[in-house]
Design a protein around this motif. Structure first.
Motif, PDB file in Angstrom:
ATOM      1  N   HIS A  12       0.831  -1.206  -0.011  1.00  0.00           N
ATOM      2  CA  HIS A  12       0.135  -0.078   0.022  1.00  0.00           C
ATOM      3  C   HIS A  12       0.873   1.185   0.002  1.00  0.00           C
ATOM      4  O   HIS A  12       0.682   1.919  -0.724  1.00  0.00           O
ATOM      5  N   GLN A  47      -8.445   0.304  -7.770  1.00  0.00           N
ATOM      6  CA  GLN A  47      -9.453   0.711  -6.898  1.00  0.00           C
ATOM      7  C   GLN A  47      -9.285   2.285  -6.823  1.00  0.00           C
ATOM      8  O   GLN A  47     -10.271   3.007  -6.727  1.00  0.00           O
ATOM      9  N   GLU A  50     -10.571   4.078  -9.720  1.00  0.00           N
ATOM     10  CA  GLU A  50     -12.027   4.027  -9.801  1.00  0.00           C
ATOM     11  C   GLU A  50     -12.827   5.212  -8.829  1.00  0.00           C
ATOM     12  O   GLU A  50     -13.642   5.943  -9.215  1.00  0.00           O
ATOM     13  N   ARG A  53     -12.069   8.274 -10.605  1.00  0.00           N
ATOM     14  CA  ARG A  53     -12.930   8.550 -11.613  1.00  0.00           C
ATOM     15  C   ARG A  53     -14.494   8.953 -11.013  1.00  0.00           C
ATOM     16  O   ARG A  53     -15.071   9.763 -11.571  1.00  0.00           O
TER      17      ARG A  53
ATOM     18  N   ASN B 100     -16.026  -0.677 -15.608  1.00  0.00           N
ATOM     19  CA  ASN B 100     -16.050   0.303 -14.713  1.00  0.00           C
ATOM     20  C   ASN B 100     -17.305   0.589 -13.586  1.00  0.00           C
ATOM     21  O   ASN B 100     -18.311   0.116 -14.123  1.00  0.00           O
ATOM     22  N   PHE B 101     -17.288   0.864 -12.544  1.00  0.00           N
ATOM     23  CA  PHE B 101     -18.269   0.962 -11.644  1.00  0.00           C
ATOM     24  C   PHE B 101     -18.840   2.430 -11.810  1.00  0.00           C
ATOM     25  O   PHE B 101     -18.098   3.451 -12.026  1.00  0.00           O
ATOM     26  N   ILE B 106     -20.131   2.824  -6.406  1.00  0.00           N
ATOM     27  CA  ILE B 106     -18.884   3.195  -5.609  1.00  0.00           C
ATOM     28  C   ILE B 106     -19.425   3.984  -4.301  1.00  0.00           C
ATOM     29  O   ILE B 106     -18.931   3.620  -3.342  1.00  0.00           O
ATOM     30  N   THR B 107     -20.344   4.850  -4.453  1.00  0.00           N
ATOM     31  CA  THR B 107     -21.004   5.374  -3.328  1.00  0.00           C
ATOM     32  C   THR B 107     -21.724   4.561  -2.290  1.00  0.00           C
ATOM     33  O   THR B 107     -21.312   4.614  -1.272  1.00  0.00           O
ATOM     34  N   LEU B 110     -18.849   2.406  -0.509  1.00  0.00           N
ATOM     35  CA  LEU B 110     -18.301   3.228   0.475  1.00  0.00           C
ATOM     36  C   LEU B 110     -19.184   3.295   1.758  1.00  0.00           C
ATOM     37  O   LEU B 110     -18.582   3.513   3.047  1.00  0.00           O
ATOM     38  N   LEU B 121      -9.354   6.118   3.911  1.00  0.00           N
ATOM     39  CA  LEU B 121      -9.335   5.833   2.341  1.00  0.00           C
ATOM     40  C   LEU B 121      -9.521   7.025   1.493  1.00  0.00           C
ATOM     41  O   LEU B 121      -8.951   6.990   0.469  1.00  0.00           O
ATOM     42  N   LEU B 149      -6.336   1.690   6.588  1.00  0.00           N
ATOM     43  CA  LEU B 149      -6.303   2.168   4.965  1.00  0.00           C
ATOM     44  C   LEU B 149      -6.190   0.465   4.491  1.00  0.00           C
ATOM     45  O   LEU B 149      -7.034   0.257   3.227  1.00  0.00           O
ATOM     46  N   SER B 150      -5.269  -0.420   4.910  1.00  0.00           N
ATOM     47  CA  SER B 150      -5.425  -1.653   4.134  1.00  0.00           C
ATOM     48  C   SER B 150      -6.805  -2.456   4.493  1.00  0.00           C
ATOM     49  O   SER B 150      -7.287  -3.110   3.684  1.00  0.00           O
ATOM     50  N   ARG B 151      -7.369  -2.255   5.521  1.00  0.00           N
ATOM     51  CA  ARG B 151      -8.611  -2.705   5.840  1.00  0.00           C
ATOM     52  C   ARG B 151      -9.919  -2.335   4.994  1.00  0.00           C
ATOM     53  O   ARG B 151     -10.486  -3.006   4.531  1.00  0.00           O
ATOM     54  N   ARG B 153      -9.486  -0.931   2.015  1.00  0.00           N
ATOM     55  CA  ARG B 153      -9.237  -1.344   0.704  1.00  0.00           C
ATOM     56  C   ARG B 153      -9.677  -2.681   0.792  1.00  0.00           C
ATOM     57  O   ARG B 153     -10.386  -2.966  -0.463  1.00  0.00           O
ATOM     58  N   ALA B 154      -9.191  -3.406   1.486  1.00  0.00           N
ATOM     59  CA  ALA B 154      -9.758  -4.895   1.328  1.00  0.00           C
ATOM     60  C   ALA B 154     -11.515  -4.986   1.272  1.00  0.00           C
ATOM     61  O   ALA B 154     -11.820  -5.809   0.583  1.00  0.00           O
ATOM     62  N   LEU B 156     -13.453  -2.767   0.625  1.00  0.00           N
ATOM     63  CA  LEU B 156     -13.922  -2.025  -0.732  1.00  0.00           C
ATOM     64  C   LEU B 156     -13.784  -3.075  -1.900  1.00  0.00           C
ATOM     65  O   LEU B 156     -14.761  -3.294  -2.610  1.00  0.00           O
ATOM     66  N   GLU B 157     -13.008  -3.645  -1.984  1.00  0.00           N
ATOM     67  CA  GLU B 157     -12.515  -4.505  -3.152  1.00  0.00           C
ATOM     68  C   GLU B 157     -13.547  -5.716  -3.132  1.00  0.00           C
ATOM     69  O   GLU B 157     -13.971  -6.387  -3.919  1.00  0.00           O
TER      70      GLU B 157
END
Lengths: 254, 172
Positions: A12, A47, A50, A53, B100-101, B106-107, B110, B121, B149-151, B153-154, B156-157
């Protein structure tokens, strides 16, 4: 450095440009060797892109004038623009101009507010060298149709070539809760003039008024379905001639 | 009393404050309310700003503090959505192009993040703040920023992966 999990902090940090020197080189070496690390990095970067964007375009949106006014210390919520305007000189232009003067002498709140909004919009956008307008004059027909649609009344874009002002284009702005349009013109020596056009929600005509604010002068009125304000840096009589011309060109028989 | 220079600089930061607020609360009009509150507070607290530090990071801290205190008090800021809420998602969003989303997807994704993760994030992935700036804005050590941050991102992914397959299934 061993790659353990997709939550590996260094990956990261690498993606976010936080690694330097030996830490960075070590991560670069790992990425060459390790497919899983590479995939994880691609996922992080994807991500990020995205998210940018989805929300990145917000910085290019027109900032609501109320926010700008608050930041500039010109009030904000509950601010009465016409109260502030009492401090400036308001001249009511009397009947000499003939048919375009109406009997409505008392200043309406709507038109006074309009003049304030027009002035703020002029100050915000006319100083912008690179992005003064959203839609350029080359697309004048589109601009006219678009603003007419958004404002809710047919708008005709006045031609001021004879007065030395050529159309730069226009943009959508706000007048309270409603959409409004701003047209921008420029002289050969880069003096800019704006016309602010909103729908005339009070549905009554008003006299033509001038208000001065520093070097700028705004001439405003409401007529039929439109409320208008013309703002520029010029002498009063010059503004009067221009405003009368604009008034006549905008006077769509309906 | 805020100086004219401070006000001018503040006006220049408005687009970025709006983006940060949009990332934090998703809804455009709530976001602008948040920016409005932030601007008002920044003007009254301008004497506390240290010009040696970047103005944007200071303003983000002001905005983030308002967001967090409103969020604790005021239900309107609570994302309150869980992954389960997303299952009933109506196919009102057009089929995604090039995988693409949409902004709506995406909202919503989040909104499923805990605020503590979402703010980190948004500050780092969207606003491109450094870990150090994020740590100062939120008031926690850099190590905490990194683990949140890493949590985030994981998480959200994971959500977007599920959403991606849902969208694909609906399209077929």
């Amino acid at each position: 450095m061993a790659f353990e999990t997709v939550e590996n902090w260094a990956l990261h940090a690498f993606a976010d440009g936080e690694l330097e020197g030996e830490e960075r080189s070590a991560m670069e070496r790992l990425l060459v060797e390790n497919d899983e690390a590479r995939k994880a990095l691609v996922a992080i970067n994807y991500q990020k892109s995205e998210l940018r964007r989805a929300f990145g375009g917000v910085v290019d949106e027109a900032v609501p004038l109320s926010l700008i006014a608050t930041a500039q210390g010109r009030g904000g919520r509950g601010f009465l623009p016409y109260a502030a305007m009492a401090a400036s000189v308001v001249l009511v232009v009397m009947g000499a101009a003939g048919g375009w003067y109406s009997a409505q002498h008392s200043e309406s709140v709507q038109t006074a507010e309009l003049a304030h909004r027009a002035l703020v919009a002029h100050e915000v956008y006319s100083v912008d060298v690179r992005h003064p307008v959203e839609v350029a004059a080359a697309e004048q027909d589109h601009l006219q149709a678009w603003l007419s649609k958004r404002v809710g009344t047919a708008i005709k874009i006045p031609n001021l070539d004879a007065e030395g002002f050529s159309l730069l284009g226009g943009r959508l702005v706000t007048a309270g809760d409603n959409p409004a349009g701003q047209l921008m013109y420029e002289t050969a020596d880069k003096q800019r003039l704006t016309i602010f056009i909103a729908s005339n929600t009070e549905n009554k005509d008003s006299a033509l008024r001038l208000v001065e604010n520093g070097k700028l002068i705004t001439c405003y009125w409401s007529d039929k379905k439109l409320a208008m304000a013309v703002t520029g840096d010029m002498a009063k009589d010059e503004m009067m001639v221009l405003a009368k011309n604009i008034y006549e060109q905008m006077d769509i028989k309906s | 009393m805020a100086t004219a220079n401070f006000r001018n600089d503040l006006v220049k930061e408005l687009p970025y404050l709006r983006r940060f607020a949009r990332g934090l609360c998703g809804d455009a009009s709530l976001a602008d309310d948040l920016v409005q509150d932030c601007v008002e507070r920044a003007l009254t607290k301008s004497h506390l700003y240290d010009p040696a530090r970047p103005l944007r990071a200071w303003l983000y801290a002001v905005l983030r503090n308002i967001f967090v205190s409103n969020w604790r008090r005021n239900a309107k800021f609570v994302g309150a959505k869980t992954v389960d809420d997303l299952v009933g998602f109506e196919g009102s969003v057009a089929p995604e192009q090039d995988s693409n989303f949409s902004v709506a997807v995406i909202t919503e994704a989040l909104d499923t993040l805990p605020t503590q993760q979402r703010e980190v994030l948004v500050l780092i992935s969207l606003e491109e703040m450094s870990y150090k700036d994020a740590s100062e804005i939120i008031g926690v050590p850099i190590g905490t920023i990194m683990s949140r941050l890493s949590r985030a991102r994981a998480h959200l992914e994971n959500i977007l992966e599920k959403r991606g397959t849902t969208v694909l299934r609906r399209v077929k």
